[in-house]
Design an enzyme around this catalytic site. Structure first.
Site, mmCIF file in Angstrom:
data_model
loop_
_atom_site.group_PDB
_atom_site.id
_atom_site.type_symbol
_atom_site.label_atom_id
_atom_site.label_comp_id
_atom_site.label_asym_id
_atom_site.label_seq_id
_atom_site.Cartn_x
_atom_site.Cartn_y
_atom_site.Cartn_z
ATOM 1 N N ASP A 135 -7.226 3.710 0.335
ATOM 2 C CA ASP A 135 -6.652 4.667 -0.617
ATOM 3 C C ASP A 135 -7.280 6.047 -0.439
ATOM 4 O O ASP A 135 -6.594 7.065 -0.509
ATOM 5 C CB ASP A 135 -6.878 4.204 -2.058
ATOM 6 C CG ASP A 135 -6.197 2.888 -2.383
ATOM 7 O OD1 ASP A 135 -5.171 2.577 -1.742
ATOM 8 O OD2 ASP A 135 -6.692 2.180 -3.276
ATOM 9 N N ASP A 187 -9.238 -3.867 -4.401
ATOM 10 C CA ASP A 187 -9.763 -2.578 -4.870
ATOM 11 C C ASP A 187 -11.137 -2.808 -5.467
ATOM 12 O O ASP A 187 -11.387 -3.859 -6.081
ATOM 13 C CB ASP A 187 -8.836 -1.970 -5.927
ATOM 14 C CG ASP A 187 -7.548 -1.406 -5.346
ATOM 15 O OD1 ASP A 187 -7.542 -1.034 -4.151
ATOM 16 O OD2 ASP A 187 -6.557 -1.318 -6.093
#
Length: 179
Positions: free
Chosen positions: A143, A129
């Site tokens: 995402d 991330d």
């Protein structure tokens, strides 16, 4: 009256490959770029104070929930991807549904790839991330595709857009008889 040709829309499943491949490749490319140019924990301002790159490895789900259950998220994502592929191949016949499910599939595949092939090991890999906005979770391109796709699915359902493009059955007596 002539019946509409149902064969033509059934062959349109490949349209879902366009957003699926775009989402998957963009996600993998962005993560490999982060890995090549940042160290875990690094933060790079992009549009201060609204956007920065902040490299973390997430073993959990959104907001790092369930960090001790990485293997469970791998299974859930695998099942989710199978369901999306089934819907694309067998159910979805309209452009909005095909594009939306393609984006969802690409996002799921991106994060599933991390779970399967990144450290610390097969099935327990941590998701890369790096997109950080103030007062929110750090996330990635996969995402983003997943969230936008889910929002579009909710909108399609609320607007009564069926996957096959046929009108919903509005006869209340028929619906009650099928219960």
């Amino acid at each position: 009256m002539a019946q509409p040709d149902r064969q033509a829309p059934q062959r349109a499943w490949w349209i879902a490959l366009i957003p699926l491949v775009i989402a998957y490749v963009a996600d993998l490319w962005s993560k490999e770029t982060v890995l090549a140019n940042m160290q875990e924990g690094d933060q790079i301002p992009v549009l201060e104070p609204l956007l920065s790159w902040h490299f973390i490895r997430n073993p959990g789900a959104a907001f790092s929930i369930g960090t001790d259950f990485t293997w469970l998220f791998t299974i859930i994502q695998g099942v989710g991807l199978v369901i999306v592929v089934y819907l694309i191949a067998r159910k979805a016949r309209t452009l909005p549904w095909l594009l939306t499910l393609g984006g969802l599939g690409g996002g799921i595949a991106g994060n599933l790839t991390d779970r399967l092939f990144r450290e610390p090991g097969f099935g327990t890999g941590h998701v890369i991330d790096f997109i950080a906005v103030p007062n929110f979770a750090i996330f990635n391109i996969a995402d983003s595709f997943i969230v936008v796709s889910i929002i579009l699915i909710v909108l399609l359902v609320m607007m009564g857009k069926t996957m096959d493009g046929l009108p919903e059955d509005s006869d209340d007596d028929t619906q009650h008889a099928n219960l």
